[in-house]
Design a protein around this motif. Structure first.
Motif, PDB file in Angstrom:
ATOM      1  N   MET A   1       0.841  -1.196   0.000  1.00  0.00           N
ATOM      2  CA  MET A   1       0.000   0.000   0.000  1.00  0.00           C
ATOM      3  C   MET A   1       0.879   1.249   0.000  1.00  0.00           C
ATOM      4  SD  MET A   1      -2.939   1.121   2.771  1.00  0.00           S
ATOM      5  CE  MET A   1      -3.942  -0.306   2.442  1.00  0.00           C
ATOM      6  N   LYS A   2       0.466   2.276  -0.721  1.00  0.00           N
ATOM      7  CA  LYS A   2       1.207   3.526  -0.755  1.00  0.00           C
ATOM      8  C   LYS A   2       1.112   4.231   0.588  1.00  0.00           C
ATOM      9  CE  LYS A   2       0.447   4.204  -5.708  1.00  0.00           C
ATOM     10  NZ  LYS A   2      -0.123   5.100  -6.746  1.00  0.00           N
ATOM     11  N   GLU A   3       1.806   5.350   0.709  1.00  0.00           N
ATOM     12  CA  GLU A   3       1.800   6.109   1.958  1.00  0.00           C
ATOM     13  C   GLU A   3       0.361   6.407   2.398  1.00  0.00           C
ATOM     14  OE1 GLU A   3       3.405  10.361   3.805  1.00  0.00           O
ATOM     15  OE2 GLU A   3       3.306  10.029   1.631  1.00  0.00           O
ATOM     16  N   ILE A   4       0.115   6.221   3.691  1.00  0.00           N
ATOM     17  CA  ILE A   4      -1.211   6.482   4.249  1.00  0.00           C
ATOM     18  C   ILE A   4      -1.235   7.904   4.803  1.00  0.00           C
ATOM     19  CG2 ILE A   4      -2.853   5.844   6.053  1.00  0.00           C
ATOM     20  CD1 ILE A   4      -1.713   2.989   5.825  1.00  0.00           C
ATOM     21  N   LEU A   5      -2.073   8.742   4.208  1.00  0.00           N
ATOM     22  CA  LEU A   5      -2.219  10.106   4.708  1.00  0.00           C
ATOM     23  C   LEU A   5      -3.239  10.191   5.836  1.00  0.00           C
ATOM     24  CD1 LEU A   5      -2.169  12.505   1.605  1.00  0.00           C
ATOM     25  CD2 LEU A   5      -0.446  12.265   3.399  1.00  0.00           C
ATOM     26  N   LEU A   6      -4.271   9.382   5.756  1.00  0.00           N
ATOM     27  CA  LEU A   6      -5.406   9.558   6.646  1.00  0.00           C
ATOM     28  C   LEU A   6      -5.864   8.216   7.218  1.00  0.00           C
ATOM     29  CD1 LEU A   6      -7.496  11.585   7.771  1.00  0.00           C
ATOM     30  CD2 LEU A   6      -8.780  11.325   5.657  1.00  0.00           C
ATOM     31  N   SER A   7      -5.962   8.148   8.539  1.00  0.00           N
ATOM     32  CA  SER A   7      -6.510   6.969   9.216  1.00  0.00           C
ATOM     33  C   SER A   7      -7.912   7.290   9.711  1.00  0.00           C
ATOM     34  CB  SER A   7      -5.635   6.563  10.409  1.00  0.00           C
ATOM     35  OG  SER A   7      -4.356   6.157   9.998  1.00  0.00           O
ATOM     36  N   VAL A   8      -8.867   6.427   9.364  1.00  0.00           N
ATOM     37  CA  VAL A   8     -10.250   6.579   9.810  1.00  0.00           C
ATOM     38  C   VAL A   8     -10.508   5.526  10.889  1.00  0.00           C
ATOM     39  CG1 VAL A   8     -12.675   6.650   9.130  1.00  0.00           C
ATOM     40  CG2 VAL A   8     -10.890   7.293   7.477  1.00  0.00           C
ATOM     41  N   ILE A   9     -10.823   5.966  12.102  1.00  0.00           N
ATOM     42  CA  ILE A   9     -11.001   5.065  13.249  1.00  0.00           C
ATOM     43  C   ILE A   9     -12.485   4.963  13.578  1.00  0.00           C
ATOM     44  CG2 ILE A   9     -10.484   4.703  15.690  1.00  0.00           C
ATOM     45  CD1 ILE A   9      -7.816   6.140  15.189  1.00  0.00           C
ATOM     46  N   ILE A  10     -12.987   3.718  13.639  1.00  0.00           N
ATOM     47  CA  ILE A  10     -14.422   3.481  13.851  1.00  0.00           C
ATOM     48  C   ILE A  10     -14.622   2.460  14.964  1.00  0.00           C
ATOM     49  CG2 ILE A  10     -16.619   2.875  12.770  1.00  0.00           C
ATOM     50  CD1 ILE A  10     -15.288   3.274  10.043  1.00  0.00           C
ATOM     51  N   PRO A  11     -15.133   2.853  16.136  1.00  0.00           N
ATOM     52  CA  PRO A  11     -15.539   1.862  17.129  1.00  0.00           C
ATOM     53  C   PRO A  11     -16.883   1.261  16.739  1.00  0.00           C
ATOM     54  CG  PRO A  11     -15.949   4.070  17.964  1.00  0.00           C
ATOM     55  CD  PRO A  11     -15.323   4.232  16.595  1.00  0.00           C
ATOM     56  N   THR A  12     -17.059  -0.036  16.936  1.00  0.00           N
ATOM     57  CA  THR A  12     -18.319  -0.679  16.577  1.00  0.00           C
ATOM     58  C   THR A  12     -18.878  -1.438  17.776  1.00  0.00           C
ATOM     59  OG1 THR A  12     -17.284  -2.737  15.800  1.00  0.00           O
ATOM     60  CG2 THR A  12     -17.544  -0.950  14.194  1.00  0.00           C
ATOM     61  N   TYR A  13     -20.208  -1.440  17.878  1.00  0.00           N
ATOM     62  CA  TYR A  13     -20.869  -2.193  18.951  1.00  0.00           C
ATOM     63  C   TYR A  13     -22.315  -2.484  18.549  1.00  0.00           C
ATOM     64  CZ  TYR A  13     -22.657  -3.482  23.560  1.00  0.00           C
ATOM     65  OH  TYR A  13     -23.246  -4.157  24.601  1.00  0.00           O
ATOM     66  N   ASN A  14     -22.590  -3.718  18.205  1.00  0.00           N
ATOM     67  CA  ASN A  14     -23.940  -4.174  17.852  1.00  0.00           C
ATOM     68  C   ASN A  14     -24.588  -3.285  16.781  1.00  0.00           C
ATOM     69  OD1 ASN A  14     -23.638  -6.198  19.738  1.00  0.00           O
ATOM     70  ND2 ASN A  14     -24.885  -5.198  21.311  1.00  0.00           N
ATOM     71  N   VAL A  15     -23.901  -3.154  15.645  1.00  0.00           N
ATOM     72  CA  VAL A  15     -24.391  -2.269  14.581  1.00  0.00           C
ATOM     73  C   VAL A  15     -24.515  -3.012  13.247  1.00  0.00           C
ATOM     74  CG1 VAL A  15     -23.707  -0.027  15.520  1.00  0.00           C
ATOM     75  CG2 VAL A  15     -22.007  -1.435  14.320  1.00  0.00           C
ATOM     76  N   GLU A  16     -24.896  -4.276  13.312  1.00  0.00           N
ATOM     77  CA  GLU A  16     -24.989  -5.051  12.073  1.00  0.00           C
ATOM     78  C   GLU A  16     -25.917  -4.403  11.049  1.00  0.00           C
ATOM     79  OE1 GLU A  16     -26.430  -8.852  13.334  1.00  0.00           O
ATOM     80  OE2 GLU A  16     -28.396  -8.092  13.967  1.00  0.00           O
ATOM     81  N   LYS A  17     -26.945  -3.712  11.505  1.00  0.00           N
ATOM     82  CA  LYS A  17     -27.912  -3.086  10.599  1.00  0.00           C
ATOM     83  C   LYS A  17     -27.320  -1.889   9.866  1.00  0.00           C
ATOM     84  CE  LYS A  17     -32.464  -0.811  10.657  1.00  0.00           C
ATOM     85  NZ  LYS A  17     -33.624  -0.424  11.505  1.00  0.00           N
ATOM     86  N   TYR A  18     -26.398  -1.175  10.512  1.00  0.00           N
ATOM     87  CA  TYR A  18     -25.929   0.106   9.972  1.00  0.00           C
ATOM     88  C   TYR A  18     -24.522   0.039   9.366  1.00  0.00           C
ATOM     89  CZ  TYR A  18     -29.823   1.528  12.878  1.00  0.00           C
ATOM     90  OH  TYR A  18     -31.068   1.632  13.437  1.00  0.00           O
ATOM     91  N   LEU A  19     -23.795  -1.017   9.661  1.00  0.00           N
ATOM     92  CA  LEU A  19     -22.400  -1.108   9.228  1.00  0.00           C
ATOM     93  C   LEU A  19     -22.225  -1.044   7.716  1.00  0.00           C
ATOM     94  CD1 LEU A  19     -19.700  -1.286  10.626  1.00  0.00           C
ATOM     95  CD2 LEU A  19     -19.866  -3.774  10.553  1.00  0.00           C
ATOM     96  N   PRO A  20     -23.060  -1.720   6.916  1.00  0.00           N
ATOM     97  CA  PRO A  20     -22.854  -1.640   5.454  1.00  0.00           C
ATOM     98  C   PRO A  20     -22.916  -0.212   4.914  1.00  0.00           C
ATOM     99  CG  PRO A  20     -24.280  -3.492   5.983  1.00  0.00           C
ATOM    100  CD  PRO A  20     -24.104  -2.725   7.260  1.00  0.00           C
ATOM    101  N   ALA A  21     -23.851   0.602   5.414  1.00  0.00           N
ATOM    102  CA  ALA A  21     -23.935   1.983   4.936  1.00  0.00           C
ATOM    103  C   ALA A  21     -22.716   2.786   5.367  1.00  0.00           C
ATOM    104  CB  ALA A  21     -25.210   2.641   5.460  1.00  0.00           C
ATOM    105  N   CYS A  22     -22.242   2.566   6.601  1.00  0.00           N
ATOM    106  CA  CYS A  22     -21.062   3.282   7.100  1.00  0.00           C
ATOM    107  C   CYS A  22     -19.835   2.954   6.245  1.00  0.00           C
ATOM    108  CB  CYS A  22     -20.819   2.904   8.558  1.00  0.00           C
ATOM    109  SG  CYS A  22     -19.293   3.562   9.266  1.00  0.00           S
ATOM    110  N   LEU A  23     -19.537   1.669   6.103  1.00  0.00           N
ATOM    111  CA  LEU A  23     -18.351   1.273   5.346  1.00  0.00           C
ATOM    112  C   LEU A  23     -18.524   1.554   3.855  1.00  0.00           C
ATOM    113  CD1 LEU A  23     -17.500  -2.079   7.158  1.00  0.00           C
ATOM    114  CD2 LEU A  23     -16.472   0.174   7.500  1.00  0.00           C
ATOM    115  N   GLY A  24     -19.751   1.457   3.364  1.00  0.00           N
ATOM    116  CA  GLY A  24     -20.003   1.779   1.965  1.00  0.00           C
ATOM    117  C   GLY A  24     -19.678   3.219   1.639  1.00  0.00           C
ATOM    118  N   SER A  25     -19.964   4.126   2.584  1.00  0.00           N
ATOM    119  CA  SER A  25     -19.662   5.541   2.344  1.00  0.00           C
ATOM    120  C   SER A  25     -18.159   5.783   2.274  1.00  0.00           C
ATOM    121  CB  SER A  25     -20.283   6.411   3.438  1.00  0.00           C
ATOM    122  OG  SER A  25     -19.590   6.304   4.668  1.00  0.00           O
TER     123      SER A  25
END
Length: 436
Positions: A1-25
């Protein structure tokens, strides 16, 4: 992987319903030099298996797990794994607007920023939540674009002065070294973990910038941590954050920053007092179950909050909109409406005859009965003052009142000038002799 400029940090907890939209964005972003670090906080549903499925086919994504310890601990673990030059945070039921990552990275690089702050679009999961929690639109949107400041502390002071400080790490992008150099981490609480983190970052930051672009999409839903805001646990953790900010105040030498911190503490004390008053009796009784020192501290906070309320009015009643002797009803029982009611209770220039709010009697203004807007049809008054600052919200309320048959001439609004600091030249107060 090339140089990483930006790290996106996401805590998750019982979000099976919403995770696809979050990661899809994230997958749809037009920016490539980033990584995604998801830290699962002990989910009991299929969240972890979903995360691993995504990571198996997506080289940008890394998955970590921990026993249930709260979003603060999860974000700290994500920070320890992050490799990006810049850091941003997401909640796992939210989304990023298209082009957000490229805007963050390019702006941080071009301007050499320590912090970039931005707003959010609020998305309600259903109409009921929009009716009940409509004020959250203002809670995630700034009043204006503040621009660039040489120090984060200067921008923080300006935000507090205009009641525009939003303590959400998800609405900021940080230079990673800023957090490393000053050892800035999240308190390990289930709630109210953002506030102390954000204040510490603002006060240590060099160059900082605010844009009026809405880079984030905030989902308001049932079952989120914020839904439990009327619980004793939320009050307890908010009081703990208040104590942490008191410690920051104690080690701060800059008097202008100290003044801003005191103003923020005044407002937060009032908010915690309001939340405590709104709890059912069985929730309030939990105060007696705390360890003695913590219980004593929380009682002190509850006792001094009304004092702060009397000395810290942020919104000036627009006396210029009224004739002497008019009978006024306040629409809106938020901070603006409460400040207006306190001022009207001190003066006899006009008479406060009641208040209405979309939440009806569930909203509270000390010493004033709060009713539903539909009750205006039977309430006698000369004027109705809209105690909101947002123009779109004011226009929406005006339209609703006209549907109820309220005479447009009775409706008064001057939202852009309610804030004490923004009140234009030529405003006036009633004479001292008209104080009650």
């Amino acid at each position: 992987m090339k140089e990483i400029l930006l790290s996106v940090i996401i805590p998750t907890y019982n979000v099976e319903k919403y995770l696809p939209a979050c990661l899809g964005s994230l997958k749809e972003q037009d920016f490539q030099a980033y990584e995604v670090i998801c830290v699962d906080d002990g989910s009991a549903d299929s969240t972890v298996s979903l995360l691993r499925d995504y990571a198996a086919g997506w080289e940008k994504m890394k998955v970590c797990t921990q026993p249930h310890s709260g979003p603060g601990a999860a974000r700290n673990l994500g920070l320890s794994k992050a490799r990006g030059r810049y850091i941003c945070f997401m909640d796992s039921d939210d989304m990023l607007s298209p082009g957000s990552l490229s805007f963050m990275a390019e702006t941080m690089e071009r301007e050499q920023l320590d912090i970039l702050a931005f707003g959010a679009e609020v998305l309600f999961e259903n109409e009921r939540l929009e009716r009940e929690r409509y004020r959250e639109v203002q809670g995630f949107s700034y009043r204006k674009a503040y621009g660039t400041y040489a120090k984060g502390s200067e921008l923080f002071r300006e935000l507090v002065a205009l009641s525009d400080f939003i303590p959400s790490a998800c609405l900021m992008c940080f230079r990673h070294n800023l957090l490393k150099e000053h050892n800035i981490f999240f308190p390990t609480r289930l709630r109210c973990e953002d506030e102390v983190f954000c204040i510490n970052a603002w006060l240590e930051a060099g160059k900082a910038m605010h844009t009026d672009k809405k880079l984030y999409q905030r989902r308001v839903r049932d079952g989120s941590l914020m839904v439990t805001a009327a619980s004793f646990d939320y009050f307890r953790e908010g009081a703990a954050a208040w104590r942490d900010i008191m410690e920051i105040l104690g080690r701060t030498d800059d008097e202008a920053v100290r003044s801003a911190l005191r103003a923020h503490l005044y407002r937060r004390a009032q908010e915690m007092h309001k939340r405590f008053e709104a709890m059912p009796g069985e929730e309030q009784d939990k105060l007696q179950e705390l360890p003695p020192m913590e219980a004593a501290y929380n009682r002190l906070l509850l006792e001094i909050a009304p004092v702060f309320r009397r000395v810290s009015a942020n919104y000036i009643f627009p006396w210029h909109l009224f004739k002497k002797g008019e009978r006024v009803i306040i629409y809106g029982a938020g901070n603006v409406g409460k400040d207006f009611a306190r001022q009207l209770q001190e003066y006899s220039y006009v008479t406060l005859t009641g208040a209405v709010d979309r939440a009806g009697p569930n909203a509270r203004i000390p010493g004033v009965e709060v009713r539903y807007p539909k009750d205006l049809q039977t309430m006698d008054c000369d004027a109705i003052l809209l105690s909101v600052q947002d123009k779109k919200l004011a226009d929406s309320i005006k339209a609703d009142l006209q549907k109820l048959g309220i005479d447009e001439a009775k409706i008064r609004w001057d939202g852009p000038h309610y804030l004490q600091k923004d009140f234009y030249e030529g405003y006036y107060f009633p004479k001292i002799s008209e104080r009650k």
